[in-house]
Design a protein around this motif. Structure first.
Motif: not given
Length: 401
Positions: A255-256, A339-341, A391-394, A397-398
């Protein structure tokens, strides 16, 4: 040409060639590549802040420098670094020659300041390699089919390197910079940002279009079309780096998710009357402008531009107001991107991003643009650092799932 010796294309950015001492480090890197058996073509950017200094001088002369003259001016920066690097390499006992973009066969369209490469004719480079020389090419520039000097836009030296790698059938294309690869956020802002050992063309292209400075978006697009693997490395030679290659199969891909930003945007808003949408498109074409984001309907237009890529934005704004007989609202803003899939299809993720920004900022985002690969939150410039951190917390979390 020495058929048994593979070709290696290396590109060095402005921070890597900023002074004579750094030029000698680059020269030693090139010598080492030759000793490993490669024929080496080196693409260089202008030294340090040379391009910004030249732009500042242009704007001291006139508030809106003509794009053609900007190309003539800015292309001088790379000519300085290419000549000095050639001297440095020759001081190590190797034969070397510096060539401008036009001498190297970089043919572009006729769009000044942000031209696109349409063809590469590397005959002169091939001749010089056959003589056993290292070839140093001025990045960022070419010549149009109308025989005008053109430049490729900010970061265009990356595109020069990739285009030459394709035309020369190079074994590899290495992009050297002052960081040791591509990170999932700006490591200067998020100290826990992690380097990505590998990333797909599609993911890297989206990151670059969203403001990541490591690579020029057009260079990644070119690499994807020609399937040229890119290696982003540190000039200082630290362990690491990032490999950028074709998309992996879904079951092979982790997951990117990454954060990037555009700190200096200008947003133009105006109402449209019947038939004026087509007129707006004509004005954009006439001024050679491409919005980073836009929302255009039959009655309303919202356009966001990166200021550093639009030297004639003020002229466009005035022309737009005059030609359409409308009031144009202007606001300086910034944007932070997730940015991500498939992020644009993840309602829970969008809701989580909004909650983080609402909790941590004193003002909600001005606008949200959504696409399958990115969420773009338009914010006030003063919030650009805090928004990236929130937003880097997202991403974290991933990573911890």
């Amino acid at each position: 040409m020495h058929a048994s010796r593979p070709i290696l294309v290396q590109k060095y950015g402005g921070s890597s060639v900023a002074n004579p001492e750094l030029l000698q480090i680059v020269a030693r890197n090139v010598v080492a590549a030759c000793e490993r058996g490669y024929q080496v073509v080196v693409v260089v950017s202008a030294m340090g802040d040379t391009t910004n200094q030249l732009l500042d001088m242009a704007h001291q002369v006139t508030s809106e420098p003509p794009r053609r003259e900007l190309d003539m001016l800015l292309s001088a920066g790379e000519r300085i670094s290419m000549a000095l690097l050639s001297m440095a390499i020759q001081s190590h006992g190797l034969e070397a020659i510096s060539l401008t973009g036009s001498q190297s066969g970089i043919i572009t369209n006729d769009r000044h300041y942000e031209a696109r490469i349409i063809e590469v004719r590397p005959v002169r480079i091939e001749d010089e390699l056959a003589k056993g020389r290292v070839v140093i090419v001025a990045g960022f520039q070419g010549v149009s089919y109308k025989r005008e000097i053109t430049t490729l836009g900010r970061g265009g030296s990356d595109t020069t390197a990739v285009a030459l790698a394709a035309a020369l059938d190079a074994e590899a294309c290495e992009i050297y910079t002052d960081v040791d690869g591509v990170y999932d956020a700006d490591p200067r802002v998020n100290l826990d940002a992690e380097r990505l050992s590998e990333i797909s063309f599609r993911e890297m292209e989206e990151l670059a279009r969203c403001g990541a400075k490591v690579l020029h978006a057009e260079s990644v697009e070119f690499a994807r079309r020609h399937n040229i693997a890119l290696y982003v490395k540190s000039t200082k030679g630290s362990v690491g780096g990032t490999l950028i290659r074709k998309d992996r199969k879904a079951d092979e891909r982790k997951t990117f998710l990454a954060i990037s930003c555009m700190p200096a945007l200008t947003m133009l808003d105006c109402t449209l009357l019947k038939g004026q949408r087509e007129q707006l498109f004509s004005l954009l074409e006439e001024h050679q402008l491409s919005p980073s984001f836009s929302d255009i309907s039959s009655v309303y237009a919202e356009l966001l531009f990166q200021r550093e890529r639009c030297p004639n934005l003020e002229s466009f704004q005035k022309t737009l107001a005059h030609e359409l007989d409308t009031e144009v609202d202007v606001m300086d803003v910034a944007a932070v991107h997730v940015v991500g899939s498939d992020v644009g299809r993840d309602a829970a993720l969008i809701r989580r991003c909004y909650a983080l920004l609402a909790e941590g900022l004193d003002q909600l985002p001005v606008r949200l643009f959504v696409s399958p690969l990115r969420l773009s939150f338009v914010i006030m410039p003063k919030h650009i650092i805090d928004a990236q951190t929130l937003l880097y917390k997202i991403v974290e979390d991933k990573r911890n799932l």
